[in-house]
Design a protein around this motif. Structure first.
Motif, short mmCIF file in Angstrom:
data_model
loop_
_atom_site.label_atom_id
_atom_site.label_comp_id
_atom_site.label_asym_id
_atom_site.label_seq_id
_atom_site.Cartn_x
_atom_site.Cartn_y
_atom_site.Cartn_z
N SER A 16 -5.50 55.24 8.01
CA SER A 16 -4.92 55.28 6.66
C SER A 16 -3.42 54.98 6.66
N VAL A 19 -3.11 51.25 6.80
CA VAL A 19 -3.61 50.67 5.55
C VAL A 19 -2.54 50.80 4.45
N VAL A 24 -2.01 48.58 0.67
CA VAL A 24 -3.28 48.68 -0.05
C VAL A 24 -3.03 48.93 -1.54
N TYR A 27 -8.48 51.63 -3.79
CA TYR A 27 -9.50 52.22 -2.91
C TYR A 27 -10.77 52.46 -3.73
N PRO A 36 -10.55 50.91 1.42
CA PRO A 36 -9.72 49.96 0.68
C PRO A 36 -10.58 48.88 0.03
N TRP A 56 -10.10 45.20 9.21
CA TRP A 56 -10.61 46.09 8.15
C TRP A 56 -10.79 47.51 8.63
N ASP A 57 -10.24 48.47 7.89
CA ASP A 57 -10.53 49.89 8.13
C ASP A 57 -11.86 50.21 7.45
N ALA A 229 -4.21 42.81 6.97
CA ALA A 229 -5.15 43.88 6.64
C ALA A 229 -6.06 43.37 5.54
N CYS A 231 -10.39 44.03 3.76
CA CYS A 231 -11.44 45.01 3.47
C CYS A 231 -12.68 44.24 3.02
#
Ligand code: THG
Length: 367
Positions: A16, A19, A24, A27, A36, A56-57, A229, A231
């Motif tokens: 986090s 991110v 970001v 969410y 995200p 990607w987280d 970054a 998602c």
């Protein structure tokens, strides 16, 4: 919509901090955790994903770990996909069904060893069902959620970025297989998989302590590859026909209705809890099924409820995901359509929040 109040129930992830530093913008909540959805804009993120490489987280893809002598037996109780051919080092996309044949989740099963599995879950509390089965049947297996957080590396330059961090051997990982690769002295499962059609990997990061070091290493190694970054991207996943549990299907749907019949071997999946129910419904075949649908006109608004589908004024299904596609210059959508109207080319009408639109059943998804 108003903002969402952070709290302990709404879990952060081990990435986090990264991110947030990456800027970001929005969410969603998935498995009680932050996922995200937007960095620059959904459209800018989409073009970047298709041309470069993104990190990607996807920690929200929580693992349900099965460990012990009955792990394989329990895994087969959960799914109508026959797992006897599955070797360690493989990942299988598996529908999970209840006793009525209803979909409870559509995870990726990861076989680490005969007696050790991960179920990499979509958005439903599958841990509770699995613990209930394990205890109700008095199985010799431990079921829990380990400190494992997937990090996806997706896009056409994913191989180049991953090779710089883990070595050229990652290039040899085949689709839906994984190998063990070292990072800072820790052995991590690295699979060729991910929730996009652009290709790439998922790193199962074991131990939150190495999450940010790995994140920083990937960004430092990929500077000249234009790594960003990212998602799971709503436009790209609808074009590609990747289903979203809770959106495109629920426990009211069978895997066959979801177009997941190719991941079912109901005849031979002995032990599957939903087997009898699925054998009964499979005889008749599904009466509705997921289809790719194009919606005419200007970009549609966000789809946060099912939009009814009509033909000659009669209800024939619903749209569950929809968005404007820049590359195909039409609105692309996923819907559940009754058998009488599911053939490619069938003209329908969809009731969107800003009025009725013409729509057409497509021969397949766009990518
Ligand atoms: N990876 C991992 N865990 C996950 C997802 C993931 N958990 C949540 C969610 N995504 C589960 N749902 C899916 C949906 C589609 C796919 C994977 C997980 C997928 N499907 C491919 C397709 O349809 O083209 C390939 C399926 C196959 O051929 O086996 O990848 O993404 N770890």
């Amino acid at each position: 919509m108003a903002l969402i109040s952070p709290s302990r129930r709404l879990r952060r992830t081990p990435f986090s901090a990264g991110v947030e530093a990456a800027g970001v913008k929005a969410y969603t909540i998935y498995n009680h955790m932050l996922l995200p959805t937007v960095f620059e804009s959904v459209e800018a993120d989409y073009h970047h994903l298709k041309n470069h490489v993104q990190v990607w987280d996807v920690s929200v893809e929580r693992q349900v770990e099965l460990r012990g002598p009955d792990a394989a037996r329990l895994m087969q109780m959960l799914t109508p996909r026959d797992l006897r051919s599955m070797l360690p080092g493989r990942c299988f996309y598996v529908p999970i069904v209840d006793e009525t044949g209803g979909m409870l989740n559509d995870p990726v099963a990861v076989k680490l060893a005969e007696d050790r599995w991960w179920i990499s879950i979509a958005d439903s509390d599958l841990l509770l069902w699995v613990k209930g089965i394990a205890n109700g049947y008095r199985l010799d297996v431990l079921v829990d959620e380990p400190d494992v957080s997937p990090l996806a590396v997706q896009g056409p330059k994913a191989d180049d970025l991953m090779a710089r961090v883990f070595g050229d051997a990652v290039r040899d990982i085949r689709f839906f297989r994984f190998g063990m690769f070292e990072f800072e002295g820790r052995d991590l499962a690295v699979a060729r998989s991910g929730y996009s059609k652009q290709g790439g990997f998922e790193i199962y990061v074991s131990g939150s302590d190495i999450a940010m070091p790995l994140w920083e290493t990937l960004f430092a190694a990929g500077e000249d590859l234009n790594v960003r970054a990212g998602c799971p991207n709503a436009i790209e996943r609808i074009e590609g026909g990747l289903l979203s549990y809770g959106n495109d299907m629920t426990d009211d749907n069978t895997p066959h209705e979801c177009g997941l019949g190719r991941f079912c071997d109901t005849q031979t999946a002995i032990g599957c809890i939903g087997r009898d129910a699925l054998l009964r419904v499979a005889k008749e075949g599904p009466v509705q099924q997921i289809r790719a649908i194009a919606i005419e006109g200007d970009p549609v608004p966000l789809c946060d409820r099912a939009w009814p589908l009509f033909a000659q004024g009669r209800r024939v299904g619903q749209i569950t995901s929809a968005t404007w596609s820049p590359d195909y210059a039409t609105n692309v959508a996923i819907g559940m359509v009754r058998m009488t109207h599911w053939d490619s080319g069938t003209a329908l009408e969809v009731e969107t929040p800003d009025g009725m639109r013409s729509a057409t059943v497509q021969p397949g998804f766009w990518l």
